[in-house]
Scaffold this motif. Structure first.
Motif, PDB file in Angstrom:
ATOM      1  N   SER A  48       0.762  -1.288   0.077  1.00 14.55           N
ATOM      2  CA  SER A  48      -0.050   0.054  -0.029  1.00 14.55           C
ATOM      3  C   SER A  48       0.872   1.344  -0.088  1.00 14.55           C
ATOM      4  O   SER A  48       0.318   2.467  -0.168  1.00 14.55           O
ATOM      5  CB  SER A  48      -0.949   0.198   0.950  1.00 14.55           C
ATOM      6  OG  SER A  48      -0.175   0.288   2.322  1.00 14.55           O
ATOM      7  N   HIS A  49       2.222   1.350   0.090  1.00 17.21           N
ATOM      8  CA  HIS A  49       2.907   2.283   0.225  1.00 17.21           C
ATOM      9  C   HIS A  49       2.912   3.399  -0.928  1.00 17.21           C
ATOM     10  O   HIS A  49       3.027   3.116  -2.271  1.00 17.21           O
ATOM     11  CB  HIS A  49       4.640   2.096   0.510  1.00 17.21           C
ATOM     12  CG  HIS A  49       5.446   3.251   0.784  1.00 17.21           C
ATOM     13  ND1 HIS A  49       5.043   3.976   2.028  1.00 17.21           N
ATOM     14  CD2 HIS A  49       6.398   3.638   0.181  1.00 17.21           C
ATOM     15  CE1 HIS A  49       5.928   4.986   1.704  1.00 17.21           C
ATOM     16  NE2 HIS A  49       6.852   4.721   0.924  1.00 17.21           N
ATOM     17  N   ARG A  50       2.317   4.444  -0.640  1.00 14.59           N
ATOM     18  CA  ARG A  50       2.029   5.502  -1.888  1.00 14.59           C
ATOM     19  C   ARG A  50       1.106   4.719  -3.109  1.00 14.59           C
ATOM     20  O   ARG A  50       1.309   5.213  -3.877  1.00 14.59           O
ATOM     21  CB  ARG A  50       3.427   6.178  -2.192  1.00 14.59           C
ATOM     22  CG  ARG A  50       3.895   6.627  -1.031  1.00 14.59           C
ATOM     23  CD  ARG A  50       5.267   7.730  -1.942  1.00 14.59           C
ATOM     24  NE  ARG A  50       5.984   8.350  -0.667  1.00 14.59           N
ATOM     25  CZ  ARG A  50       5.577   9.599  -0.126  1.00 14.59           C
ATOM     26  NH1 ARG A  50       4.569  10.273  -0.837  1.00 14.59           N
ATOM     27  NH2 ARG A  50       6.283  10.175   0.704  1.00 14.59           N
ATOM     28  N   THR A  51       0.265   4.109  -2.476  1.00 14.70           N
ATOM     29  CA  THR A  51      -0.491   3.481  -3.690  1.00 14.70           C
ATOM     30  C   THR A  51      -2.113   3.376  -3.188  1.00 14.70           C
ATOM     31  O   THR A  51      -2.369   3.336  -1.974  1.00 14.70           O
ATOM     32  CB  THR A  51      -0.158   2.139  -3.680  1.00 14.70           C
ATOM     33  OG1 THR A  51       1.212   1.665  -4.260  1.00 14.70           O
ATOM     34  CG2 THR A  51      -1.172   1.123  -4.723  1.00 14.70           C
ATOM     35  N   THR A  52      -2.959   3.612  -3.871  1.00 14.57           N
ATOM     36  CA  THR A  52      -4.373   3.754  -3.929  1.00 14.57           C
ATOM     37  C   THR A  52      -4.917   2.423  -3.219  1.00 14.57           C
ATOM     38  O   THR A  52      -4.236   1.232  -3.513  1.00 14.57           O
ATOM     39  CB  THR A  52      -5.188   4.167  -4.872  1.00 14.57           C
ATOM     40  OG1 THR A  52      -5.321   3.008  -5.868  1.00 14.57           O
ATOM     41  CG2 THR A  52      -4.719   5.446  -5.505  1.00 14.57           C
ATOM     42  N   THR A  88       1.426  -1.428  -7.832  1.00 14.60           N
ATOM     43  CA  THR A  88       1.732  -0.689  -6.701  1.00 14.60           C
ATOM     44  C   THR A  88       2.769   0.415  -7.037  1.00 14.60           C
ATOM     45  O   THR A  88       3.116   0.373  -8.429  1.00 14.60           O
ATOM     46  CB  THR A  88       2.435  -1.541  -5.639  1.00 14.60           C
ATOM     47  OG1 THR A  88       3.486  -2.096  -6.336  1.00 14.60           O
ATOM     48  CG2 THR A  88       1.347  -2.730  -5.332  1.00 14.60           C
ATOM     49  N   ARG A  89       2.987   1.234  -6.271  1.00 13.76           N
ATOM     50  CA  ARG A  89       3.841   2.453  -6.459  1.00 13.76           C
ATOM     51  C   ARG A  89       5.560   1.974  -7.225  1.00 13.76           C
ATOM     52  O   ARG A  89       5.871   2.485  -7.997  1.00 13.76           O
ATOM     53  CB  ARG A  89       4.088   3.208  -5.413  1.00 13.76           C
ATOM     54  CG  ARG A  89       5.090   4.485  -5.673  1.00 13.76           C
ATOM     55  CD  ARG A  89       4.307   5.715  -6.532  1.00 13.76           C
ATOM     56  NE  ARG A  89       4.624   6.722  -6.663  1.00 13.76           N
ATOM     57  CZ  ARG A  89       5.653   7.145  -7.576  1.00 13.76           C
ATOM     58  NH1 ARG A  89       6.029   6.242  -8.383  1.00 13.76           N
ATOM     59  NH2 ARG A  89       5.988   8.168  -7.719  1.00 13.76           N
ATOM     60  N   TRP A  90       6.084   1.007  -6.507  1.00 10.68           N
ATOM     61  CA  TRP A  90       7.228   0.368  -6.916  1.00 10.68           C
ATOM     62  C   TRP A  90       7.475  -0.848  -6.661  1.00 10.68           C
ATOM     63  O   TRP A  90       7.907  -1.644  -5.846  1.00 10.68           O
ATOM     64  CB  TRP A  90       8.315   0.969  -5.719  1.00 10.68           C
ATOM     65  CG  TRP A  90       8.567   2.479  -5.837  1.00 10.68           C
ATOM     66  CD1 TRP A  90       9.006   3.362  -6.872  1.00 10.68           C
ATOM     67  CD2 TRP A  90       8.241   3.572  -4.828  1.00 10.68           C
ATOM     68  NE1 TRP A  90       8.837   4.887  -6.570  1.00 10.68           N
ATOM     69  CE2 TRP A  90       8.235   4.839  -5.153  1.00 10.68           C
ATOM     70  CE3 TRP A  90       7.510   3.313  -3.328  1.00 10.68           C
ATOM     71  CZ2 TRP A  90       8.247   6.094  -4.523  1.00 10.68           C
ATOM     72  CZ3 TRP A  90       7.259   4.670  -2.899  1.00 10.68           C
ATOM     73  CH2 TRP A  90       7.488   5.792  -3.409  1.00 10.68           C
ATOM     74  N   ASP A 156      -0.536   7.122   9.809  1.00 12.01           N
ATOM     75  CA  ASP A 156      -0.395   6.918   8.245  1.00 12.01           C
ATOM     76  C   ASP A 156      -0.194   8.480   8.040  1.00 12.01           C
ATOM     77  O   ASP A 156      -0.210   9.325   8.794  1.00 12.01           O
ATOM     78  CB  ASP A 156      -1.448   6.293   7.578  1.00 12.01           C
ATOM     79  CG  ASP A 156      -2.633   6.892   7.918  1.00 12.01           C
ATOM     80  OD1 ASP A 156      -2.922   7.930   8.660  1.00 12.01           O
ATOM     81  OD2 ASP A 156      -3.608   6.334   7.351  1.00 12.01           O
ATOM     82  N   THR A 157      -0.255   8.802   6.551  1.00 16.37           N
ATOM     83  CA  THR A 157      -0.310  10.156   6.272  1.00 16.37           C
ATOM     84  C   THR A 157      -1.203  10.970   6.752  1.00 16.37           C
ATOM     85  O   THR A 157      -1.099  12.349   6.837  1.00 16.37           O
ATOM     86  CB  THR A 157      -0.075  10.306   4.698  1.00 16.37           C
ATOM     87  OG1 THR A 157      -1.175   9.600   4.142  1.00 16.37           O
ATOM     88  CG2 THR A 157       1.077   9.731   4.205  1.00 16.37           C
TER      89      THR A 157
END
Length: 255
Positions: A48-52, A88-90, A156-157
């Motif tokens: 989920s890191h920086r991912t919707t 995912t982001r990366w 979280d953010t």
């Protein structure tokens, strides 16, 4: 309802006011049924890191559709795993991390499960999870709180942003520092911490946006530093016009 005078409240008082008001504004939660299994919570949070959330779920489903189970994910060619989790982001970074996490769990426990964490002291469980590649305080706290009812607080953010804007933490405090500060300001009770986390998570998604926060709808305006800076002291009229409960007509609340 707080009054404009509460802008000068100490940070710890603001944290408790935040919890009280959002606990009334959003539906209360329980710890009776975890939202997902411990292994899924762990791996999904890595994804989920920086991912919707939608892209995280898609990556998780594609991964298990492609490789069947955790043993299959571990044995998969890393490039193929990266392709499966490409939403995912990366993915090229996350794929080897996931395999290393699975490798360590199997090597130490002989099974792809985390149920033993229920019997471990909180500090020991946090240290064990934090030693895994790509797992920080947020991920470890989510697993321990959501699945095992440990008195920890995921930041979280959304939680971090609201804590800074309201003044519960300093404007330059990192997310890791916020874990420590907010945890010290709240009761060491897992249910309280779960509701504080989820209510602020929802609030960041639905009201206190990263850009153009919906301050008119926010029940925290009476003691929020951001509101004071951008709108001036909250007037009695503004406070009286503030909704006291989330209306489902405004949209569904996330998982």
């Amino acid at each position: 309802m707080p009054t404009p005078a509460t802008y000068s409240s100490p940070a710890a008082d603001k944290t408790l006011q935040n919890h009280q008001l959002l606990n009334e504004f959003y539906p209360p939660l329980s710890l009776d049924t975890p939202r997902r299994s411990p292994m899924r919570e762990l791996i999904s949070t890595v994804l989920s890191h920086r991912t919707t959330h939608a892209d995280e779920e898609l990556a998780y489903d594609r991964m298990l559709e492609a490789f069947g189970d955790w043993a299959g994910v571990l044995a998969a060619p890393t490039a193929e795993l990266a392709h499966a989790i490409r939403t995912t982001r990366w993915p090229d970074t996350q794929a080897p991390r996931i395999q290393e996490i699975l490798r360590r769990i199997w090597a130490e426990r002989g099974a792809f499960e985390l149920d033993f964490l229920a019997d471990w002291p909180t500090e020991k469980g946090m240290a064990w999870l934090n030693d895994m590649p790509g797992i920080g305080l947020k991920t470890a706290s989510l697993v321990l709180l959501f699945n095992f009812g440990k008195p920890v607080l995921p930041v979280d953010t959304h939680v971090h942003r609201i804590a800074q804007r309201v003044g519960m933490i300093g404007p330059k405090a990192s997310a890791d520092k916020a874990h420590q500060v907010l945890l010290e300001q709240l009761p060491k009770d897992a249910l309280t911490l779960l509701n504080f986390h989820k209510h602020n998570y929802w609030h960041g998604q639905k009201v206190c946006f990263f850009t153009k926060p919906d301050c008119a709808r926010c029940p925290l305006k009476g003691f929020c530093n951001y509101y004071l800076e951008h709108h001036g002291p909250a007037t009695p009229e503004a406070l009286a016009a503030t909704p006291t409960h989330w209306d489902t007509a405004w949209g569904a609340l996330a998982h």
